[in-house]
Design a protein around this motif. Structure first.
Motif, PDB file in Angstrom:
ATOM      1  N   GLY A  16      60.281 -13.298  11.557  1.00 12.44           N
ATOM      2  CA  GLY A  16      60.125 -11.951  11.879  1.00 12.44           C
ATOM      3  C   GLY A  16      58.805 -11.672  12.600  1.00 12.44           C
ATOM      4  N   ILE A  17      58.482 -10.490  12.916  1.00 10.51           N
ATOM      5  CA  ILE A  17      57.172  -9.805  13.185  1.00 10.51           C
ATOM      6  C   ILE A  17      56.864  -8.513  12.463  1.00 10.51           C
ATOM      7  N   MET A  18      55.798  -8.390  11.843  1.00 10.90           N
ATOM      8  CA  MET A  18      55.692  -7.336  11.099  1.00 10.90           C
ATOM      9  C   MET A  18      55.502  -6.192  11.931  1.00 10.90           C
ATOM     10  N   GLU A  19      56.061  -5.037  11.590  1.00  2.57           N
ATOM     11  CA  GLU A  19      56.072  -3.910  12.483  1.00  2.57           C
ATOM     12  C   GLU A  19      54.717  -3.378  12.948  1.00  2.57           C
ATOM     13  N   GLN A  20      53.665  -3.609  12.075  1.00  2.92           N
ATOM     14  CA  GLN A  20      52.375  -3.175  12.610  1.00  2.92           C
ATOM     15  C   GLN A  20      51.775  -3.823  13.757  1.00  2.92           C
ATOM     16  N   ASP A  21      52.188  -5.241  13.764  1.00  2.00           N
ATOM     17  CA  ASP A  21      51.870  -6.000  14.535  1.00  2.00           C
ATOM     18  C   ASP A  21      52.556  -6.053  16.070  1.00  2.00           C
ATOM     19  N   ALA A  22      53.984  -5.686  15.753  1.00  2.00           N
ATOM     20  CA  ALA A  22      54.842  -5.231  17.087  1.00  2.00           C
ATOM     21  C   ALA A  22      54.299  -4.072  17.856  1.00  2.00           C
ATOM     22  N   GLN A  23      53.697  -3.157  16.955  1.00  2.00           N
ATOM     23  CA  GLN A  23      53.349  -1.647  17.596  1.00  2.00           C
ATOM     24  C   GLN A  23      52.124  -1.988  18.283  1.00  2.00           C
ATOM     25  N   LEU A  24      51.264  -2.939  17.814  1.00  2.00           N
ATOM     26  CA  LEU A  24      50.017  -3.273  18.581  1.00  2.00           C
ATOM     27  C   LEU A  24      50.131  -4.015  19.636  1.00  2.00           C
ATOM     28  N   ILE A  25      51.038  -4.998  19.514  1.00  2.00           N
ATOM     29  CA  ILE A  25      51.164  -5.684  20.769  1.00  2.00           C
ATOM     30  C   ILE A  25      51.853  -5.044  22.042  1.00  2.00           C
ATOM     31  N   LYS A  26      52.759  -4.166  21.644  1.00  2.00           N
ATOM     32  CA  LYS A  26      53.361  -2.984  22.710  1.00  2.00           C
ATOM     33  C   LYS A  26      52.346  -2.188  23.395  1.00  2.00           C
ATOM     34  N   PHE A  27      51.564  -1.698  22.228  1.00  2.00           N
ATOM     35  CA  PHE A  27      50.327  -0.852  22.914  1.00  2.00           C
ATOM     36  C   PHE A  27      49.641  -1.654  23.784  1.00  2.00           C
ATOM     37  N   ILE A  28      49.260  -2.923  23.420  1.00  2.00           N
ATOM     38  CA  ILE A  28      48.209  -3.625  24.501  1.00  2.00           C
ATOM     39  C   ILE A  28      49.104  -3.652  25.820  1.00  2.00           C
ATOM     40  N   GLN A  29      50.496  -4.400  25.799  1.00  2.00           N
ATOM     41  CA  GLN A  29      50.946  -4.606  26.839  1.00  2.00           C
ATOM     42  C   GLN A  29      51.396  -3.309  27.731  1.00  2.00           C
ATOM     43  N   ASP A  30      51.529  -2.070  26.973  1.00  2.00           N
ATOM     44  CA  ASP A  30      51.982  -0.898  27.757  1.00  2.00           C
ATOM     45  C   ASP A  30      50.774  -0.469  28.525  1.00  2.00           C
ATOM     46  N   HIS A  31      49.616  -0.682  27.999  1.00  2.00           N
ATOM     47  CA  HIS A  31      48.231  -0.384  28.613  1.00  2.00           C
ATOM     48  C   HIS A  31      47.482  -1.250  29.149  1.00  2.00           C
ATOM     49  N   ALA A  32      48.334  -2.483  29.824  1.00  2.35           N
ATOM     50  CA  ALA A  32      47.755  -3.336  30.562  1.00  2.35           C
ATOM     51  C   ALA A  32      46.510  -3.640  30.045  1.00  2.35           C
ATOM     52  N   VAL A  33      46.153  -4.065  28.707  1.00  2.00           N
ATOM     53  CA  VAL A  33      45.031  -4.466  28.280  1.00  2.00           C
ATOM     54  C   VAL A  33      44.633  -5.931  28.825  1.00  2.00           C
ATOM     55  N   THR A  34      43.636  -6.346  29.286  1.00  2.00           N
ATOM     56  CA  THR A  34      43.230  -7.796  29.510  1.00  2.00           C
ATOM     57  C   THR A  34      42.525  -8.585  28.819  1.00  2.00           C
ATOM     58  N   LYS A  35      41.507  -7.691  28.222  1.00  2.00           N
ATOM     59  CA  LYS A  35      40.353  -8.319  27.125  1.00  2.00           C
ATOM     60  C   LYS A  35      40.671  -7.362  25.903  1.00  2.00           C
ATOM     61  N   LEU A  36      40.623  -8.461  24.563  1.00  2.00           N
ATOM     62  CA  LEU A  36      40.874  -7.908  23.263  1.00  2.00           C
ATOM     63  C   LEU A  36      39.857  -8.535  22.301  1.00  2.00           C
ATOM     64  N   CYS A  37      39.125  -7.234  21.631  1.00  2.00           N
ATOM     65  CA  CYS A  37      38.455  -8.006  20.555  1.00  2.00           C
ATOM     66  C   CYS A  37      38.915  -7.698  19.132  1.00  2.00           C
ATOM     67  N   LEU A  38      39.150  -8.798  18.478  1.00  2.00           N
ATOM     68  CA  LEU A  38      39.838  -8.301  16.824  1.00  2.00           C
ATOM     69  C   LEU A  38      38.690  -8.526  16.169  1.00  2.00           C
ATOM     70  N   PHE A  39      38.324  -7.611  15.059  1.00  2.00           N
ATOM     71  CA  PHE A  39      37.344  -7.488  14.220  1.00  2.00           C
ATOM     72  C   PHE A  39      38.217  -7.788  12.747  1.00  2.00           C
ATOM     73  N   GLY A  40      37.548  -8.495  12.084  1.00  2.00           N
ATOM     74  CA  GLY A  40      38.237  -8.353  10.487  1.00  2.00           C
ATOM     75  C   GLY A  40      39.887  -9.167  10.487  1.00  2.00           C
ATOM     76  N   GLU A  41      40.257  -9.766  11.630  1.00  3.59           N
ATOM     77  CA  GLU A  41      41.512 -10.089  11.798  1.00  3.59           C
ATOM     78  C   GLU A  41      41.434 -12.050  12.098  1.00  3.59           C
TER      79      GLU A  41
END
Lengths: 173, 191
Positions: A16-41
């Motif tokens: 499975g994939i957690m719903e929150q993770d799936a939403q985040l990944i979709k947001f990143i893809q939909d907004h064509a993000v090319t650089k991502l910084c994760l804090f606390g993850e």
């Protein structure tokens, strides 16, 4: 094995994939993000596997075109310090998009907060928005739900909110 | 993505104890005694001081097997944690709410935080009232108040406010309170 993967393996045979993770990944893809910084993850590898071609960092750098994923799952979040850190980030090198996920169970606060409602999740997110709006961020969407321990809140908080920077020239939808 | 989107942890199926405790970002001292000897000892000493002796004792989800310095007359452990105590003499019950209340005790000890996790304050008050039903008149209840995991508005209430809230809602006297390992422990005397 990361904590996220342990939980998925425990309950879903790793399928499975957690719903929150799936939403985040979709947001990143939909907004064509090319650089991502994760804090606390800590689970960079997990996101890298699902976001091929996207540069992912866990240390802040003075660059534009970042989407900052701010996921707090550490024991005890001092809410005042948390907001102060957010403010410093958006003043220093404002990303085009901001994602904040806060574990409401581990929040501590020292000050008295005015204008509170009975909705704890909403009050958390509203006070985050109060810090970000003057710095040219507007809410895109927010999520929170009743959680009596059944959700994956301690891996990826269910109280979360997306913002976009209104004065960015790089935002892509 | 072809992965199934999932929401819940299927909480009741947990059987990996290390996984379970890590999930809550701490090991309860009473379970992980070796890693938290000071706090575990502190809780045990608080329990011993707060009990009414001589008297009968019942423990519920309290990991007291073999660790208490006094005799325990009856011991209940929650079904979700029976793997922790495979050779325990404890009676296994599904939840704290399944403790029979026909027999009254001088002392009721409920220091395991899991029993109360994710309760609202109202539900926690109900739980305390339920445990007080097990006590004789003048009996002592020693109970955990897991401030980290109760459902309450953390911008409106500081953790210490929870005790004030409880004081105003139960028909008993909170005679003592301490803090160990991010949880409160309360001594409550039944009126």
């Amino acid at each position: 094995m990361s904590w996220r993967k342990q939980q998925l393996k425990q309950y879903y045979n790793g399928n499975g994939i957690m719903e929150q993770d799936a939403q985040l990944i979709k947001f990143i893809q939909d907004h064509a993000v090319t650089k991502l910084c994760l804090f606390g993850e800590p689970d960079l590898e997990y996101f890298a596997e699902r976001l091929p071609g996207i540069e992912i960092y866990n240390q802040w750098r003075q660059e534009t075109n970042y989407m900052l994923a701010f996921i707090r799952t550490n024991p005890y979040v001092n809410f005042e310090q948390f907001l102060s850190q957010l403010f410093n980030i958006v003043k220093g090198a404002p990303p085009d998009y901001l994602y904040v996920a806060i574990n409401k169970y581990v929040v501590v606060t020292e000050q008295e907060w005015p204008d509170l409602t009975d909705d704890y999740d909403a009050d958390l997110l509203d006070n985050i928005t109060k810090v970000l709006t003057p710095n040219s961020y507007q809410e895109v969407s927010r999520t929170y739900r009743e959680d009596t321990g059944q959700s994956f809140n301690f891996v990826h908080p269910t109280t979360n909110i997306y913002y976009e920077r209104t004065n960015s020239t790089n935002n892509q939808v | 993505m072809n992965e199934q989107i999932v929401q819940t942890t299927k909480f009741n199926n947990i059987n990996d104890t290390e996984f379970l405790w890590n999930m809550y970002y701490s090991s309860h001292p009473m379970v992980d005694f070796k890693s938290n000897p000071v706090e575990a000892s502190g809780i045990l000493q608080f329990v011993a001081r707060s009990c009414k002796f001589p008297g009968t004792v019942v423990t519920i989800d309290s990991f007291m097997s073999g660790q208490a310095t006094f005799d325990v007359d009856q011991s209940y452990e929650l079904e979700a944690f029976k793997g922790l105590w495979p050779e325990s003499y404890s009676t296994i019950i599904p939840t704290m709410w399944h403790v029979p209340t026909e027999i009254k005790y001088d002392n009721v000890i409920a220091v395991g935080s899991h029993s109360f996790k994710y309760m609202t304050l109202d539900r926690y008050v109900e739980a305390v009232e339920h445990l007080l039903k097990l006590t004789c008149s003048g009996g002592h209840l020693v109970v955990c108040m897991p401030k980290l995991h109760l459902q309450y508005h953390r911008l409106r209430y500081k953790p210490i406010d929870l005790i004030d809230q409880l004081t105003n809602r139960i028909t008993a006297t909170i005679s003592n309170s301490v803090e160990f390992h991010k949880d409160f422990y309360l001594e409550i005397i039944n009126e």
